[in-house]
Design a protein around this motif. Structure first.
Motif, PDB file in Angstrom:
ATOM      1  N   MET A 161      -2.994  19.368  49.523  1.00 29.55           N
ATOM      2  CA  MET A 161      -2.642  18.136  50.221  1.00 29.55           C
ATOM      3  C   MET A 161      -3.728  17.790  51.226  1.00 29.55           C
ATOM      4  N   ASN A 162      -4.083  16.536  51.286  1.00 32.97           N
ATOM      5  CA  ASN A 162      -5.074  16.054  52.233  1.00 32.97           C
ATOM      6  C   ASN A 162      -4.423  15.947  53.610  1.00 32.97           C
ATOM      7  N   HIS A 163      -4.994  16.646  54.600  1.00 27.98           N
ATOM      8  CA  HIS A 163      -4.444  16.596  55.951  1.00 27.98           C
ATOM      9  C   HIS A 163      -5.319  15.804  56.907  1.00 27.98           C
ATOM     10  N   ARG A 164      -6.360  15.152  56.391  1.00 28.48           N
ATOM     11  CA  ARG A 164      -7.242  14.397  57.287  1.00 28.48           C
ATOM     12  C   ARG A 164      -6.740  12.964  57.425  1.00 28.48           C
ATOM     13  N   ILE A 165      -6.611  12.537  58.664  1.00 27.81           N
ATOM     14  CA  ILE A 165      -6.235  11.164  58.982  1.00 27.81           C
ATOM     15  C   ILE A 165      -7.473  10.297  58.767  1.00 27.81           C
ATOM     16  N   LEU A 166      -7.327   9.204  58.027  1.00 24.14           N
ATOM     17  CA  LEU A 166      -8.432   8.278  57.820  1.00 24.14           C
ATOM     18  C   LEU A 166      -8.449   7.278  58.972  1.00 24.14           C
ATOM     19  N   VAL A 167      -9.562   7.248  59.684  1.00 22.81           N
ATOM     20  CA  VAL A 167      -9.751   6.315  60.797  1.00 22.81           C
ATOM     21  C   VAL A 167     -10.865   5.366  60.392  1.00 22.81           C
ATOM     22  N   ILE A 168     -10.529   4.086  60.297  1.00 22.32           N
ATOM     23  CA  ILE A 168     -11.509   3.079  59.877  1.00 22.32           C
ATOM     24  C   ILE A 168     -11.938   2.306  61.115  1.00 22.32           C
ATOM     25  N   THR A 169     -13.172   2.549  61.512  1.00 23.49           N
ATOM     26  CA  THR A 169     -13.738   1.935  62.709  1.00 23.49           C
ATOM     27  C   THR A 169     -15.252   2.073  62.605  1.00 23.49           C
ATOM     28  N   ASP A 170     -15.947   1.768  63.662  1.00 25.79           N
ATOM     29  CA  ASP A 170     -17.390   1.964  63.695  1.00 25.79           C
ATOM     30  C   ASP A 170     -17.656   3.413  64.094  1.00 25.79           C
ATOM     31  N   PRO A 171     -18.066   4.267  63.148  1.00 33.45           N
ATOM     32  CA  PRO A 171     -18.268   5.676  63.485  1.00 33.45           C
ATOM     33  C   PRO A 171     -19.468   5.929  64.392  1.00 33.45           C
ATOM     34  N   THR A 172     -20.314   4.928  64.598  1.00 29.62           N
ATOM     35  CA  THR A 172     -21.491   5.112  65.447  1.00 29.62           C
ATOM     36  C   THR A 172     -21.292   4.558  66.854  1.00 29.62           C
ATOM     37  N   PRO A 204      -7.572  16.965  62.100  1.00 26.66           N
ATOM     38  CA  PRO A 204      -8.764  16.582  61.336  1.00 26.66           C
ATOM     39  C   PRO A 204      -8.783  15.088  61.032  1.00 26.66           C
ATOM     40  N   LEU A 205      -9.893  14.469  61.376  1.00 25.74           N
ATOM     41  CA  LEU A 205     -10.062  13.037  61.159  1.00 25.74           C
ATOM     42  C   LEU A 205     -11.224  12.795  60.213  1.00 25.74           C
ATOM     43  N   LEU A 206     -11.103  11.768  59.430  1.00 24.60           N
ATOM     44  CA  LEU A 206     -12.190  11.274  58.606  1.00 24.60           C
ATOM     45  C   LEU A 206     -12.499   9.879  59.140  1.00 24.60           C
ATOM     46  N   VAL A 207     -13.551   9.758  59.935  1.00 29.16           N
ATOM     47  CA  VAL A 207     -13.895   8.500  60.597  1.00 29.16           C
ATOM     48  C   VAL A 207     -15.000   7.823  59.802  1.00 29.16           C
ATOM     49  N   LEU A 208     -14.658   6.657  59.242  1.00 32.41           N
ATOM     50  CA  LEU A 208     -15.596   5.936  58.389  1.00 32.41           C
ATOM     51  C   LEU A 208     -15.563   4.446  58.693  1.00 32.41           C
ATOM     52  N   GLN A 268      -9.702   6.379  46.765  1.00 30.59           N
ATOM     53  CA  GLN A 268      -8.941   7.629  46.747  1.00 30.59           C
ATOM     54  C   GLN A 268      -8.668   8.115  48.168  1.00 30.59           C
ATOM     55  N   GLU A 269      -9.654   8.026  49.062  1.00 28.11           N
ATOM     56  CA  GLU A 269      -9.432   8.422  50.464  1.00 28.11           C
ATOM     57  C   GLU A 269      -8.371   7.533  51.095  1.00 28.11           C
ATOM     58  N   TRP A 270      -8.393   6.245  50.788  1.00 29.07           N
ATOM     59  CA  TRP A 270      -7.400   5.284  51.276  1.00 29.07           C
ATOM     60  C   TRP A 270      -5.998   5.685  50.817  1.00 29.07           C
ATOM     61  N   GLU A 271      -5.871   6.052  49.554  1.00 32.23           N
ATOM     62  CA  GLU A 271      -4.561   6.339  48.978  1.00 32.23           C
ATOM     63  C   GLU A 271      -4.021   7.718  49.338  1.00 32.23           C
ATOM     64  N   THR A 272      -4.889   8.710  49.557  1.00 37.17           N
ATOM     65  CA  THR A 272      -4.405  10.073  49.754  1.00 37.17           C
ATOM     66  C   THR A 272      -4.311  10.514  51.212  1.00 37.17           C
ATOM     67  N   ALA A 273      -4.894   9.770  52.123  1.00 37.52           N
ATOM     68  CA  ALA A 273      -4.791  10.145  53.540  1.00 37.52           C
ATOM     69  C   ALA A 273      -3.324  10.076  53.966  1.00 37.52           C
ATOM     70  N   PRO A 274      -2.866  11.047  54.755  1.00 35.13           N
ATOM     71  CA  PRO A 274      -1.472  10.999  55.193  1.00 35.13           C
ATOM     72  C   PRO A 274      -1.182   9.818  56.119  1.00 35.13           C
ATOM     73  N   LEU A 275      -2.215   9.324  56.774  1.00 40.89           N
ATOM     74  CA  LEU A 275      -2.077   8.213  57.707  1.00 40.89           C
ATOM     75  C   LEU A 275      -3.426   7.515  57.779  1.00 40.89           C
ATOM     76  N   MET A 296       0.748  11.246  64.247  1.00 39.76           N
ATOM     77  CA  MET A 296      -0.284  11.958  63.512  1.00 39.76           C
ATOM     78  C   MET A 296       0.171  13.372  63.150  1.00 39.76           C
ATOM     79  N   HIS A 297       0.813  14.044  64.085  1.00 43.72           N
ATOM     80  CA  HIS A 297       1.322  15.388  63.795  1.00 43.72           C
ATOM     81  C   HIS A 297       2.433  15.328  62.749  1.00 43.72           C
ATOM     82  N   ALA A 298       3.283  14.342  62.824  1.00 39.87           N
ATOM     83  CA  ALA A 298       4.356  14.204  61.834  1.00 39.87           C
ATOM     84  C   ALA A 298       3.780  13.996  60.442  1.00 39.87           C
ATOM     85  N   GLU A 299       2.748  13.185  60.329  1.00 34.19           N
ATOM     86  CA  GLU A 299       2.161  12.886  59.024  1.00 34.19           C
ATOM     87  C   GLU A 299       1.341  14.040  58.459  1.00 34.19           C
ATOM     88  N   THR A 300       0.944  14.979  59.309  1.00 37.16           N
ATOM     89  CA  THR A 300       0.200  16.155  58.836  1.00 37.16           C
ATOM     90  C   THR A 300       1.090  17.399  58.869  1.00 37.16           C
TER      91      THR A 300
END
Length: 128
Positions: A1-12, A25-29, A37-44, A104-108
């Motif tokens: 199961m993917n436990h990384r929260i996808l955060v869509i913002t300016d990573p720089t 764990p965050l995936l900031v992109l 796939q990252e969009w669909e599988t992220a818990p949040l 975030m904790h609930a979703e992971t």
């Protein structure tokens, strides 16, 4: 199961528009950098409203667990963008930290809660 929260913002960005708790764990992109796939599988997914139009233009499938974070409280059109994306919530990045941390904790499945610190410090920092 993917436990990384996808955060869509300016990573720089020098100052992150979304102040998020550590330990989760965050995936900031950027809005063009994540895969469907990252969009669909992220818990949040936390989407910075400044990039909502770019994400909408990608015509991704609607998904549960999409939260739109807006930085301009005077911009009521944020709710129209949230509805068009299928967002569950619209939150202000400042002032929603407690709720967002719990969500975030609930979703992971609380896989990243620092139980030792929580149990050691007790409520409001009072040691047990």
């Amino acid at each position: 199961m993917n436990h990384r929260i996808l955060v869509i913002t300016d990573p720089t960005a020098a100052v992150a528009p979304l102040q998020l708790p550590g330990g989760i764990p965050l995936l900031v992109l950027g809005p063009q950098d994540f895969s469907p796939q990252e969009w669909e599988t992220a818990p949040l997914v936390l989407l910075d409203d400044r990039y909502s139009r770019a994400v909408s233009a990608r015509e991704l499938r609607r998904r549960p667990g999409l939260i739109l974070a807006w930085s301009d409280p005077d911009d009521a059109s944020v709710y129209d963008r949230a509805v068009s994306l299928g967002a569950e919530e619209v939150v202000a990045p400042r002032g929603s930290e407690g709720w967002l941390t719990l969500r975030m904790h609930a979703e992971t499945n609380c896989a990243h809660v620092d139980w030792d610190r929580l149990l050691r410090d007790g409520p409001d920092g009072v040691s047990a």
